[in-house]
Write a protein that holds these residues in place. Structure first.
Motif, PDB file in Angstrom:
ATOM      1  N   SER A 111     -19.403 -63.175  -0.622  1.00  0.00           N
ATOM      2  CA  SER A 111     -19.282 -61.608  -0.935  1.00  0.00           C
ATOM      3  C   SER A 111     -19.719 -60.952   0.106  1.00  0.00           C
ATOM      4  O   SER A 111     -20.364 -61.660   1.076  1.00  0.00           O
ATOM      5  CB  SER A 111     -20.166 -61.512  -2.241  1.00  0.00           C
ATOM      6  OG  SER A 111     -19.941 -62.052  -3.330  1.00  0.00           O
ATOM      7  N   SER A 112     -19.700 -59.627   0.325  1.00  0.00           N
ATOM      8  CA  SER A 112     -20.082 -58.831   1.414  1.00  0.00           C
ATOM      9  C   SER A 112     -20.382 -57.345   1.005  1.00  0.00           C
ATOM     10  O   SER A 112     -19.422 -57.244  -0.184  1.00  0.00           O
ATOM     11  CB  SER A 112     -18.886 -58.674   2.386  1.00  0.00           C
ATOM     12  OG  SER A 112     -19.221 -58.072   3.540  1.00  0.00           O
ATOM     13  N   MET A 113     -21.207 -56.638   1.205  1.00  0.00           N
ATOM     14  CA  MET A 113     -21.839 -55.559   0.929  1.00  0.00           C
ATOM     15  C   MET A 113     -20.600 -54.677   1.283  1.00  0.00           C
ATOM     16  O   MET A 113     -20.433 -54.358   2.589  1.00  0.00           O
ATOM     17  CB  MET A 113     -23.265 -55.049   1.054  1.00  0.00           C
ATOM     18  CG  MET A 113     -24.150 -56.110   0.757  1.00  0.00           C
ATOM     19  SD  MET A 113     -25.946 -55.547   0.899  1.00  0.00           S
ATOM     20  CE  MET A 113     -25.991 -55.432   2.544  1.00  0.00           C
ATOM     21  N   ILE A 114     -20.443 -53.431   0.248  1.00  0.00           N
ATOM     22  CA  ILE A 114     -19.812 -52.352   0.494  1.00  0.00           C
ATOM     23  C   ILE A 114     -20.969 -51.197   0.953  1.00  0.00           C
ATOM     24  O   ILE A 114     -21.568 -50.765   0.196  1.00  0.00           O
ATOM     25  CB  ILE A 114     -18.924 -51.779  -0.549  1.00  0.00           C
ATOM     26  CG1 ILE A 114     -17.947 -53.034  -0.632  1.00  0.00           C
ATOM     27  CG2 ILE A 114     -18.080 -50.571  -0.051  1.00  0.00           C
ATOM     28  CD1 ILE A 114     -16.996 -52.815  -1.857  1.00  0.00           C
ATOM     29  N   VAL A 115     -20.795 -50.521   2.091  1.00  0.00           N
ATOM     30  CA  VAL A 115     -21.840 -49.553   2.246  1.00  0.00           C
ATOM     31  C   VAL A 115     -21.387 -48.293   2.915  1.00  0.00           C
ATOM     32  O   VAL A 115     -20.308 -48.221   3.476  1.00  0.00           O
ATOM     33  CB  VAL A 115     -22.762 -49.960   3.656  1.00  0.00           C
ATOM     34  CG1 VAL A 115     -23.728 -49.188   4.211  1.00  0.00           C
ATOM     35  CG2 VAL A 115     -23.393 -51.525   3.312  1.00  0.00           C
ATOM     36  N   VAL A 116     -21.837 -47.146   2.207  1.00  0.00           N
ATOM     37  CA  VAL A 116     -21.276 -45.810   2.282  1.00  0.00           C
ATOM     38  C   VAL A 116     -22.391 -44.983   2.885  1.00  0.00           C
ATOM     39  O   VAL A 116     -23.491 -44.863   2.259  1.00  0.00           O
ATOM     40  CB  VAL A 116     -20.609 -45.023   1.253  1.00  0.00           C
ATOM     41  CG1 VAL A 116     -20.087 -43.834   1.353  1.00  0.00           C
ATOM     42  CG2 VAL A 116     -19.341 -46.108   0.754  1.00  0.00           C
ATOM     43  N   GLN A 117     -22.370 -44.600   4.049  1.00  0.00           N
ATOM     44  CA  GLN A 117     -23.589 -43.476   4.665  1.00  0.00           C
ATOM     45  C   GLN A 117     -24.906 -44.200   4.634  1.00  0.00           C
ATOM     46  O   GLN A 117     -25.697 -43.856   4.104  1.00  0.00           O
ATOM     47  CB  GLN A 117     -23.518 -42.294   3.731  1.00  0.00           C
ATOM     48  CG  GLN A 117     -22.208 -41.354   4.066  1.00  0.00           C
ATOM     49  CD  GLN A 117     -22.085 -40.125   3.370  1.00  0.00           C
ATOM     50  OE1 GLN A 117     -23.135 -39.757   2.429  1.00  0.00           O
ATOM     51  NE2 GLN A 117     -21.214 -39.327   3.714  1.00  0.00           N
ATOM     52  N   GLY A 118     -24.740 -45.540   4.884  1.00  0.00           N
ATOM     53  CA  GLY A 118     -26.298 -46.181   4.825  1.00  0.00           C
ATOM     54  C   GLY A 118     -26.669 -46.727   3.527  1.00  0.00           C
ATOM     55  O   GLY A 118     -27.815 -47.330   3.609  1.00  0.00           O
ATOM     56  N   LYS A 119     -25.919 -46.639   2.543  1.00  0.00           N
ATOM     57  CA  LYS A 119     -26.348 -47.047   1.376  1.00  0.00           C
ATOM     58  C   LYS A 119     -25.433 -47.919   0.477  1.00  0.00           C
ATOM     59  O   LYS A 119     -24.158 -47.748   0.601  1.00  0.00           O
ATOM     60  CB  LYS A 119     -26.498 -45.760   0.211  1.00  0.00           C
ATOM     61  CG  LYS A 119     -26.807 -46.214  -0.971  1.00  0.00           C
ATOM     62  CD  LYS A 119     -27.238 -44.834  -1.952  1.00  0.00           C
ATOM     63  CE  LYS A 119     -27.729 -45.129  -3.376  1.00  0.00           C
ATOM     64  NZ  LYS A 119     -27.725 -43.957  -4.249  1.00  0.00           N
ATOM     65  N   GLN A 120     -25.714 -48.893  -0.045  1.00  0.00           N
ATOM     66  CA  GLN A 120     -24.865 -50.012  -0.655  1.00  0.00           C
ATOM     67  C   GLN A 120     -24.328 -49.429  -2.114  1.00  0.00           C
ATOM     68  O   GLN A 120     -25.138 -48.880  -2.745  1.00  0.00           O
ATOM     69  CB  GLN A 120     -25.754 -51.256  -0.903  1.00  0.00           C
ATOM     70  CG  GLN A 120     -24.774 -52.296  -1.611  1.00  0.00           C
ATOM     71  CD  GLN A 120     -25.356 -53.597  -2.055  1.00  0.00           C
ATOM     72  OE1 GLN A 120     -26.495 -53.768  -1.605  1.00  0.00           O
ATOM     73  NE2 GLN A 120     -24.479 -54.555  -2.744  1.00  0.00           N
ATOM     74  N   VAL A 121     -23.123 -49.247  -2.017  1.00  0.00           N
ATOM     75  CA  VAL A 121     -22.468 -48.915  -3.350  1.00  0.00           C
ATOM     76  C   VAL A 121     -21.656 -49.932  -3.962  1.00  0.00           C
ATOM     77  O   VAL A 121     -20.991 -49.711  -5.232  1.00  0.00           O
ATOM     78  CB  VAL A 121     -21.502 -47.523  -2.896  1.00  0.00           C
ATOM     79  CG1 VAL A 121     -22.185 -46.516  -2.277  1.00  0.00           C
ATOM     80  CG2 VAL A 121     -20.213 -48.104  -1.776  1.00  0.00           C
ATOM     81  N   GLY A 122     -21.551 -51.190  -3.264  1.00  0.00           N
ATOM     82  CA  GLY A 122     -20.839 -52.128  -4.013  1.00  0.00           C
ATOM     83  C   GLY A 122     -20.742 -53.474  -3.415  1.00  0.00           C
ATOM     84  O   GLY A 122     -21.377 -53.585  -2.361  1.00  0.00           O
ATOM     85  N   THR A 123     -19.742 -54.518  -3.796  1.00  0.00           N
ATOM     86  CA  THR A 123     -19.506 -55.493  -3.062  1.00  0.00           C
ATOM     87  C   THR A 123     -18.185 -56.118  -3.306  1.00  0.00           C
ATOM     88  O   THR A 123     -17.352 -55.488  -4.348  1.00  0.00           O
ATOM     89  CB  THR A 123     -20.607 -56.823  -3.666  1.00  0.00           C
ATOM     90  OG1 THR A 123     -20.279 -56.782  -4.944  1.00  0.00           O
ATOM     91  CG2 THR A 123     -21.953 -56.510  -3.364  1.00  0.00           C
TER      92      THR A 123
END
Length: 580
Positions: A111-123
């Motif tokens: 897995s890898s983290m999805i980051v938007v504007q410095g905040k994790q929003v999903g994987t």
């Protein structure tokens, strides 16, 4: 799309190179280890770049909703992994889950983290459904780790881009749908943009006004004022809610509240000004109307014929009118330094406090109470006090509203009536003559029913229908009688007399009661007769009876006053009293 074109060119070159190597190596036996490894790495690189190219293609497609992108991407991802037929994928984004049709939770996942504007929003998660030989990261290759990380970054960038596009659309929609005129101009006042509300407020269309000076919508004095405000904007300051006048296209003056904000370029330099103008003509009219209404309310408050007060939540007077001052005998300044409790009679402070508490607790919306207050001169004044609770815009209790009416005169009249009734009751109970209050309403209704049926000769009818006479006698209700009545009829308890009048009239008395019914049918409201009654012991007695409808009850006969006096046996029992 330079990035997409570059990826496509690289993919095409690598595919050609892999095909060439495979064709060459197919004729070489045995395959050299280095050549096989090179071919394998090139094939994986082709798959990786193909996946990234396809993702770029999906991300660039116009879509109404981002969910379509996520669904197509999660179906694409397994093709980029070494064991594509055994791979499955999942996207978890802000609580929403998107999976390939064959997705299962297995021990072989990365897995890898999805980051938007410095905040994790999903994987992003890719896994195998069955075990495979170990590689660089469990069964996964180094290239697959790089690929899944890159995919996660690209999904994050896609989400950010969609959010930015949405924000821009929202901002444009807000500007166009705003009720306020939103415009932009250069620092010397040349108009650059002009929204629909500006067209409505000023009367000029965007085609007419863009490119012209803001002086078009104001006189010379206000234009000079505007240039001074623009100079403040040039210095980096903003102006909030500056109220001024502007000129409509038709020449009329309009009242506006203007806010000015600096517009910066990419280097942070002020290059223009954004102006937001609100038409406050209606507000100015409303404020004038409110002032008139406030004055009217204030006048009504001060000149009301009842006492009015605003009272704090702890009972202190906040506002009082002249009538309240007159009721309590204090000046307004004196009352404003006092509390409700200070003016209450000591016996009623606890009750008043409890009623105020119940209002604050929401247990009731209002209350009314008749209570005693103490005037400045020490005299007792009776008031009817009605209290409700005023709330602020947040529906929180603000203060009590009290309406106070002086009822001292009514209370005095009630006390006088009470005293009079007490004297009457004392005279009634202690009279040596038997006194009664009786209800003949049922008898009156029965006689009226006979009249509606056509009976006119009631004397003859009653003589022929003794059953009606007996029924009428039983329908007379005893409302009250005094002690002399108990003694006269030898009753031990009041219940014995309340049992019915028919027990007190023997058969010899029926002709007299028949005559009484006849007089009632003739409309008489008072008469006297002498005749025979009987005590509860059965002993006959001769009495003189005076019968009179109480004032105000002549139509219904629901309250009749009767006095009965025992007399000596008359010389002739036929002697009958006549109506007074």
């Amino acid at each position: 799309m330079p990035q997409t074109t570059s990826l496509q060119a690289e993919v095409d070159l690598l595919r050609a190179r892999v095909a060439e190597l495979e064709a060459t190596l197919a004729h070489v036996e045995p395959l050299a280890p280095d050549a096989a490894s090179d071919s394998h790495r090139l094939a994986e690189r082709v798959k990786e770049l193909s996946t990234l190219y396809r993702e770029s293609y999906l991300a660039d497609q116009p879509r109404t909703a981002p969910e379509e992108y996520f669904v197509e991407l999660v179906a694409l991802l397994p093709l980029g992994w070494h064991y594509a037929d055994d791979a499955c994928a999942r996207l978890l984004i802000s609580g929403q889950i998107y999976v390939s049709p064959n997705f299962q939770e297995t021990p072989w996942q990365q897995s890898s983290m999805i980051v938007v504007q410095g905040k994790q929003v999903g994987t992003v998660t890719v896994g195998y459904l069955t075990p495979h030989p170990p590689a660089d990261e469990g069964p996964f290759l180094r290239e697959e780790r790089s690929l899944i990380n890159e995919i996660a970054k690209r999904v994050g960038r896609y989400i950010e881009r969609r959010q930015t596009e949405t924000s821009h659309r929202f901002l444009a929609a807000i500007v166009e749908s705003s009720a306020d005129a939103i415009t932009s101009m250069t620092l010397d006042g040349i108009i650059q943009t002009w929204n629909k509300a500006a067209e409505r407020i000023y009367g000029y269309t965007a085609r007419e006004i863009v490119g012209r000076s803001i002086a078009q919508v104001m006189d010379a004095a206000h234009f000079h004022e505007m240039l001074q405000l623009l100079q403040r904007v040039r210095d980096g300051y903003q102006t909030e809610q500056f109220e001024t006048q502007r000129r409509h296209k038709d020449g009329r003056e309009i009242e506006v509240a203007i806010s000015l904000y600096p517009i910066h370029d990419d280097q942070g330099r002020v290059v223009g000004a954004a102006a937001i103008a609100r038409d406050i003509s209606d507000r100015r009219y409303f404020e004038a109307t409110m002032r008139e209404n406030d004055e009217r309310v204030r006048s009504t408050f001060e000149q009301a014929a009842v006492g009015l007060a605003h009272v704090s939540l702890d009972g202190r007077y906040l506002r009082v009118n002249q009538k309240l001052c007159a009721i309590f005998g204090y000046t307004a300044s004196e009352l404003l330094s006092m509390s409700v409790q200070q003016l209450s009679h000591p016996d009623e402070i606890t009750l008043e406090n409890e009623l105020m508490r119940s209002l604050l607790a929401g247990e009731r919306a209002t209350y009314s109470i008749e209570k005693r207050n103490i005037r400045k001169d020490g005299a007792i004044v009776w008031v009817n006090r009605t209290v409700s609770l005023a709330h602020d815009y947040g529906n929180q209790p603000k203060y009590f509203i009290a309406v106070v009416e002086d009822i001292s005169q009514r209370k005095a009249a009630e006390q006088a009536r009470h005293d009079s009734e007490a004297r009457y009751r004392e005279l009634f109970e202690n009279s040596p003559i038997s006194l009664w209050e009786q209800d003949f309403s049922a008898v009156k209704q029965a006689i009226d029913a006979l009249r509606r049926q056509g009976v006119t000769d009631f004397r003859t009818y009653f003589a022929q229908h003794t059953e009606f006479v007996a029924m009428a006698l039983a329908q007379v209700k005893m409302l009250a009688f005094n002690r002399a009545s108990l003694a006269l009829y030898a009753a031990r308890t009041r219940d014995e007399l309340l049992a019915g009048l028919d027990r007190l009239v023997p058969a010899e008395g029926y002709p007299l009661f028949t005559e009484e019914l006849t007089w009632i049918a003739e409309g008489r409201t008072t008469f006297t007769w002498e005749g025979v009654n009987q005590r509860l012991t059965g002993e006959h007695i001769h009495v003189r009876l005076h019968w009179s409808a109480a004032p105000g009850h002549e139509e219904t006969l629901d309250r009749v006053l009767v006095s009965i006096e025992e007399i000596d046996a008359p010389a002739a029992l036929s002697k009958m009293g006549v109506a007074a």
